[in-house]
Design a protein around this motif. Structure first.
Motif, PDB file in Angstrom:
ATOM      1  N   GLY A 538       0.790  -1.228   0.000  1.00 36.88           N
ATOM      2  CA  GLY A 538       0.000   0.000   0.000  1.00 36.88           C
ATOM      3  C   GLY A 538       0.819   1.274   0.000  1.00 36.88           C
ATOM      4  O   GLY A 538       0.338   2.322   0.437  1.00 36.88           O
ATOM      5  N   TRP A 539       2.037   1.222  -0.537  1.00 36.30           N
ATOM      6  CA  TRP A 539       2.931   2.377  -0.485  1.00 36.30           C
ATOM      7  C   TRP A 539       2.900   3.222  -1.761  1.00 36.30           C
ATOM      8  O   TRP A 539       3.725   4.125  -1.919  1.00 36.30           O
ATOM      9  CB  TRP A 539       4.365   1.905  -0.208  1.00 36.30           C
ATOM     10  N   ASN A 540       1.953   2.978  -2.644  1.00 36.10           N
ATOM     11  CA  ASN A 540       1.923   3.728  -3.905  1.00 36.10           C
ATOM     12  C   ASN A 540       0.875   4.828  -3.915  1.00 36.10           C
ATOM     13  O   ASN A 540       0.580   5.387  -4.959  1.00 36.10           O
ATOM     14  CB  ASN A 540       1.679   2.776  -5.080  1.00 36.10           C
ATOM     15  N   GLY A 541       0.305   5.193  -2.760  1.00 39.36           N
ATOM     16  CA  GLY A 541      -0.739   6.204  -2.739  1.00 39.36           C
ATOM     17  C   GLY A 541      -0.320   7.530  -2.149  1.00 39.36           C
ATOM     18  O   GLY A 541      -1.170   8.396  -1.925  1.00 39.36           O
ATOM     19  N   PHE A 542       0.978   7.720  -1.895  1.00 40.84           N
ATOM     20  CA  PHE A 542       1.444   8.947  -1.260  1.00 40.84           C
ATOM     21  C   PHE A 542       1.996   9.932  -2.282  1.00 40.84           C
ATOM     22  O   PHE A 542       2.442   9.543  -3.363  1.00 40.84           O
ATOM     23  CB  PHE A 542       2.531   8.636  -0.233  1.00 40.84           C
ATOM     24  N   GLN A 543       2.002  11.216  -1.910  1.00 43.12           N
ATOM     25  CA  GLN A 543       2.626  12.203  -2.779  1.00 43.12           C
ATOM     26  C   GLN A 543       4.132  12.004  -2.807  1.00 43.12           C
ATOM     27  O   GLN A 543       4.780  12.157  -3.841  1.00 43.12           O
ATOM     28  CB  GLN A 543       2.312  13.627  -2.309  1.00 43.12           C
ATOM     29  N   ALA A 544       4.713  11.667  -1.663  1.00 46.30           N
ATOM     30  CA  ALA A 544       6.151  11.438  -1.587  1.00 46.30           C
ATOM     31  C   ALA A 544       6.440  10.525  -0.411  1.00 46.30           C
ATOM     32  O   ALA A 544       5.686  10.484   0.566  1.00 46.30           O
ATOM     33  CB  ALA A 544       6.914  12.754  -1.435  1.00 46.30           C
ATOM     34  N   VAL A 545       7.536   9.777  -0.508  1.00 49.46           N
ATOM     35  CA  VAL A 545       8.023   8.930   0.578  1.00 49.46           C
ATOM     36  C   VAL A 545       9.534   9.088   0.633  1.00 49.46           C
ATOM     37  O   VAL A 545      10.211   8.977  -0.398  1.00 49.46           O
ATOM     38  CB  VAL A 545       7.665   7.441   0.363  1.00 49.46           C
ATOM     39  N   VAL A 546      10.073   9.375   1.817  1.00 45.05           N
ATOM     40  CA  VAL A 546      11.521   9.479   1.986  1.00 45.05           C
ATOM     41  C   VAL A 546      11.907   8.751   3.262  1.00 45.05           C
ATOM     42  O   VAL A 546      11.070   8.503   4.135  1.00 45.05           O
ATOM     43  CB  VAL A 546      12.004  10.950   2.050  1.00 45.05           C
ATOM     44  N   ALA A 547      13.188   8.418   3.373  1.00 43.21           N
ATOM     45  CA  ALA A 547      13.687   7.709   4.549  1.00 43.21           C
ATOM     46  C   ALA A 547      14.730   8.555   5.257  1.00 43.21           C
ATOM     47  O   ALA A 547      15.515   9.264   4.625  1.00 43.21           O
ATOM     48  CB  ALA A 547      14.293   6.368   4.145  1.00 43.21           C
ATOM     49  N   ALA A 548      14.726   8.474   6.569  1.00 45.56           N
ATOM     50  CA  ALA A 548      15.784   9.066   7.381  1.00 45.56           C
ATOM     51  C   ALA A 548      16.561   7.913   8.017  1.00 45.56           C
ATOM     52  O   ALA A 548      16.373   6.751   7.663  1.00 45.56           O
ATOM     53  CB  ALA A 548      15.191   9.994   8.437  1.00 45.56           C
ATOM     54  N   GLY A 549      17.424   8.217   8.953  1.00 47.30           N
ATOM     55  CA  GLY A 549      18.224   7.170   9.565  1.00 47.30           C
ATOM     56  C   GLY A 549      17.448   6.330  10.556  1.00 47.30           C
ATOM     57  O   GLY A 549      16.316   6.639  10.929  1.00 47.30           O
ATOM     58  N   ASP A 550      18.049   5.239  10.975  1.00 43.88           N
ATOM     59  CA  ASP A 550      17.514   4.351  12.002  1.00 43.88           C
ATOM     60  C   ASP A 550      16.147   3.798  11.637  1.00 43.88           C
ATOM     61  O   ASP A 550      15.287   3.620  12.492  1.00 43.88           O
ATOM     62  CB  ASP A 550      17.450   5.070  13.349  1.00 43.88           C
ATOM     63  N   GLY A 551      15.926   3.538  10.356  1.00 41.90           N
ATOM     64  CA  GLY A 551      14.703   2.885   9.921  1.00 41.90           C
ATOM     65  C   GLY A 551      13.487   3.772   9.805  1.00 41.90           C
ATOM     66  O   GLY A 551      12.386   3.285   9.529  1.00 41.90           O
ATOM     67  N   VAL A 552      13.637   5.083   9.991  1.00 43.70           N
ATOM     68  CA  VAL A 552      12.495   5.996   9.936  1.00 43.70           C
ATOM     69  C   VAL A 552      12.121   6.280   8.483  1.00 43.70           C
ATOM     70  O   VAL A 552      12.987   6.547   7.647  1.00 43.70           O
ATOM     71  CB  VAL A 552      12.810   7.316  10.666  1.00 43.70           C
TER      72      VAL A 552
END
Length: 676
Positions: A538-552
């Motif tokens: 279900g991760w294809n419905g967002f305007q954007a997705v980014v990652a930070a450190g420590d699994g966030v």
């Protein structure tokens, strides 16, 4: 500016528009109603008073003033019904308005009963149950008390005369936030106050249909996860009060001309409120096109919500309803309005912040910092936005290489390096002029940073190419690169590929499945990889997705919300341990972990590097201090527990009201620098 309905008809007259126009002229009563609708502050203040036994009477008196003010305005509205012209509309709306006044009389009676200081259990139970019955009337019969009749018009062409003329008609059963919403808010608050009195008297079991009523109204004021008013199908159809309000407020991106001028298309947003006919234009932005010989077009799904749209939703009560939803959720779980005391205890864990850069629609560059980003449950503490630059709209891709290094790819393929020395504190301190450090980068399907000056490019054939810019800390040039290496293939079909650093690469497939890849050879560009893992859907419905450190992972919804997720391990910290994230980059632990049956000497020393923690350039501690810190946990607690298994946390909403943007990218880590 005159507005329209969802069917494109011109809105000639509406109850919501009439009341909205009355509020400024209604004196203190009108101002009070506008405060209830447009701001969550009043609701939260009343709820805070209701939690405290010593201030309940203050809350009830303030609510009484609001109720009296609403009655005054609704009576004025009844007198102005004749402005709707059409007799059917007059009678239909007048009856609905008088039903609202009847509800208000019931709410006022309950409020007066609550102001009695007597601790009469029977009276308290009766008042609470009657207030609950009144409250339920607002969500009966497909929200009929929220539906009003509008007078609309449309232009009709007469083929005999060759002219057009306006024809008026009725638009019945139109959902409106006004005038019902402020009455509903008072009904919820009165019922909560009456219910709380019974709870504090120890007779919660005598509340009729208590759990069901809480659940019904929690659903009524909430927005479902995944609801998208612009979507077709089930998730685009409004079901709650909040969703109906959001659905009636629409933003449209409009180009100033059909074709670009000097390759630039000028755009603005038009926001239409179909409930009261309000129409606003603004939030201008530019988009650079391939040439002057194409049409000015844009995919609206990539733009997010403009500020005008978010402001219109807030003014129509969305923030207030969100506040009620949070309160009802607490009551559902705790059974009471009162919140438990949460003491401040020393923590053994320190969580690093995450810095995000956001390029706004007008090409300004904004800086945000999410404090304690990896804290369990996420953190809603933010610094920013801070505007740190402008003119960032001409790049096809912008990303952080790690530390101060920020890269932008121009349409002609030039890779530009910028040194942002204010990356941690959010200042506009930039290091001199940008440098051209590469060319030919326009040929990639996508480019993303792996942190620590590592950059990945996905070619059209799906090959994954590894780069490392050894001159990133000072800028360098086209010669300050390690040789590029092909480190994978089959990466071309993903919708989005991004990294949180430390070799962890996330990839979203067309079907919304989120994959996690770990490139253990990321520092040197070798071919070592861990096995691919499918970790979510279900991760294809967002305007954007980014990652930070420590699994966030941060997911940005199109209606301005930021959702926090974390996928990773949680380590049980040793008692009394304090970590200074600015200095500690590595700790030692034992594998296998010692138990009561095994000696520490039987275990093997291992080390963990905290690659998720931002490192300031050119900083290090002396070797003696480093060694001391390196083994600090073993010194304090020799028996270190094993790391937990990989697990998901979230989603948690940690921010709302973020206007639509062009792109967002996280600050990545600079290369690890320990003592020599």
């Amino acid at each position: 500016m005159a507005g329209f309905t969802e069917k494109g008809f011109k809105l000639e007259a509406s109850v919501a528009g009439t009341m909205a126009g009355m509020l400024p002229a209604a004196g203190p009563a009108g101002a009070a109603i506008a405060t209830v609708i447009g701001g969550v502050a009043f609701i939260m203040e009343v709820l805070e008073w209701l939690e405290n036994d010593t201030s309940v009477q203050d809350a009830l008196r303030d609510m009484q003033k609001q109720i009296d003010g609403i009655i005054f305005v609704l009576n004025l509205l009844d007198q102005r019904m004749d402005e709707l012209v059409n007799q059917v509309a007059i009678e239909s709306n007048r009856q609905t308005n008088r039903d609202l006044l009847d509800y208000l009389d019931e709410i006022r009676t309950a409020n007066l009963a609550l102001q009695s200081p007597a601790r009469d259990l029977e009276a308290a139970v009766r008042t609470a149950n009657e207030a609950g019955i009144t409250l339920d009337k607002f969500i009966r019969n497909d929200f009929d008390i929220w539906r009003w009749t509008d007078v609309v018009s449309k232009d009709v062409f007469n083929p005999q005369t060759g002219s057009t003329h306006a024809v008026t008609s009725l638009a019945p059963q139109q959902f409106k936030h006004l005038p019902t919403l402020p009455v509903y808010a008072m009904a919820v608050l009165t019922w909560l106050a009456a219910r709380e009195k019974v709870v504090q008297l120890g007779a919660k079991e005598r509340l009729d249909d208590d759990a069901g009523r809480i659940a019904r109204h929690l659903a009524a004021v909430s927005v479902r996860p995944g609801f998208d008013k612009y979507a077709d199908g089930e998730l685009g159809a409004p079901e709650s009060i909040a969703e109906n309000i959001k659905w009636q407020i629409r933003a449209f991106a409009i180009a100033g001309s059909a074709h670009p001028v000097n390759r630039v298309c000028n755009w603005f947003f038009e926001v239409q409120n179909w409930m009261d006919g309000d129409l606003k234009r603004g939030d201008h932005f530019d988009l650079t096109m391939e040439s002057d010989h194409v049409l000015c077009t844009v995919d609206p799904a990539t733009l997010g919500a403009p500020s005008l749209e978010l402001d219109a939703e807030s003014a129509s009560g969305i923030d207030m309803l969100q506040g009620l939803a949070e309160t009802l959720e607490h009551v559902s779980s705790a059974g009471t309005l009162k919140k438990p005391f949460i003491g401040q205890f020393p923590t053994t864990e320190v969580y690093a912040p995450a810095v995000l850069y956001v390029i706004a629609q007008n090409a300004d560059l904004h800086w945000y910092r999410n404090e304690e980003a990896s804290r369990p449950g996420g953190s809603a503490e933010w610094k920013g936005p801070v505007k740190i630059g402008n003119g960032w709209g001409d790049f096809t891709s912008v990303f952080s290489g790690g530390g101060a290094a920020v890269y932008g790819i121009r349409p002609d393929g030039k890779l530009m390096w910028y040194g942002h020395d204010g990356f941690f504190e959010g200042t506009g301190k930039w290091r001199g002029e940008p440098r051209e450090v590469g060319h030919g980068w326009q040929g990639f399907k996508s480019v993303f940073s792996g942190g620590e000056h590592v950059i990945y490019g996905i070619q059209p054939n799906g090959d994954l190419i590894w780069y490392r810019h050894d001159g990133a800390s000072y800028g360098g040039d086209v010669t300050t690169w390690a040789p590029s290496v092909k480190v994978g293939n089959g990466w071309g079909d993903f919708v989005k590929v991004f990294s949180g650093g430390g070799g962890v690469i996330y990839a979203i497939r067309q079907d919304g499945v989120l994959e996690r890849h770990v490139h253990t050879g990321y520092l040197q560009g070798t071919l070592e990889w861990e096995a691919r893992d499918e970790i979510g859907t279900g991760w294809n419905g967002f305007q954007a997705v980014v990652a930070a450190g420590d699994g966030v992972i941060y997911a940005f919804t199109r209606d301005g919300k930021v959702l926090w997720y974390r996928y990773g391990k949680r380590k049980k910290p040793a008692a009394g341990t304090k970590w200074d994230w600015k200095h500690i980059r590595e700790i030692a632990y034992l594998e296998p972990a010692p138990t009561r049956e095994t000696a520490v000497t039987d275990a093997v020393w291992k080390k963990i590097r905290f690659t998720d923690i931002p490192v300031l350039p050119d900083t290090a501690t002396d070797a003696a201090d480093w060694k001391k810190r390196q083994f600090i946990e073993l010194e304090r607690n020799p028996l270190i527990t094993e790391l937990m298994t990989m697990t998901w946390e979230g989603p948690v909403e940690i921010k709302r009201g973020l206007p639509g943007f062009r792109s967002v990218f996280p600050l990545m880590n600079a290369p690890f620098r320990g003592p020599n």
